[in-house]
Write an enzyme that holds these catalytic residues in place. Sequence first.
Site, mmCIF file in Angstrom:
data_model
loop_
_atom_site.group_PDB
_atom_site.id
_atom_site.type_symbol
_atom_site.label_atom_id
_atom_site.label_comp_id
_atom_site.label_asym_id
_atom_site.label_seq_id
_atom_site.Cartn_x
_atom_site.Cartn_y
_atom_site.Cartn_z
ATOM 1 N N CYS A 192 43.809 53.262 41.333
ATOM 2 C CA CYS A 192 43.231 54.580 41.044
ATOM 3 C C CYS A 192 41.919 54.765 41.800
ATOM 4 O O CYS A 192 41.664 55.830 42.382
ATOM 5 C CB CYS A 192 42.972 54.741 39.545
ATOM 6 S SG CYS A 192 44.443 54.691 38.507
ATOM 7 N N CYS B 189 41.408 50.843 36.701
ATOM 8 C CA CYS B 189 42.581 50.760 37.576
ATOM 9 C C CYS B 189 42.169 50.682 39.046
ATOM 10 O O CYS B 189 41.629 51.638 39.595
ATOM 11 C CB CYS B 189 43.466 51.981 37.327
ATOM 12 S SG CYS B 189 44.790 52.218 38.511
#
Length: 147
Positions: free
Chosen positions: A73, A70
């Site tokens: 993230c 991600c």
Amino acid sequence: MTTDTRHLVCPHCHKVNRLPADKLASGGNCGACKQPLWPDHVLELTDQNFAVHTGRSDVPVLVDFWASWCGPCKMMAPQFEQAAREWRGKVRFAKLNTEQAQATAGQFAIRSIPTLILFQNGRELARQSGAMNQSQISQWLQSQGIR
């Protein structure tokens, strides 16, 4: 005279420690393993240790549900670390890799990442999806009544 005590879970051996409320922020060391109760890093949670850390601590626990693939993230990770240092002694910051801890991610119906969930004494207090910077994380915690 009775002392007001609080529970704080050791980030190393996962044992519950009892501390006087006025000493909670300084933390000290675990009574079992003698390691610091407030380490200088974000705690890595797993399916196995998630419940004890979110359910047995009187200190609020902010969990970042994330995954290694991600992009947002990865961008948020250093901001989360900085916020953890800022809130040390008041909020335990932890991360849960949703790819490795699929049971826990499923239990909390994580549909998008990153998602932050604030827990205290086993209860979900609030959740926020989407990447945030350090300032936004702090403002969000304050908006939840955390000081």
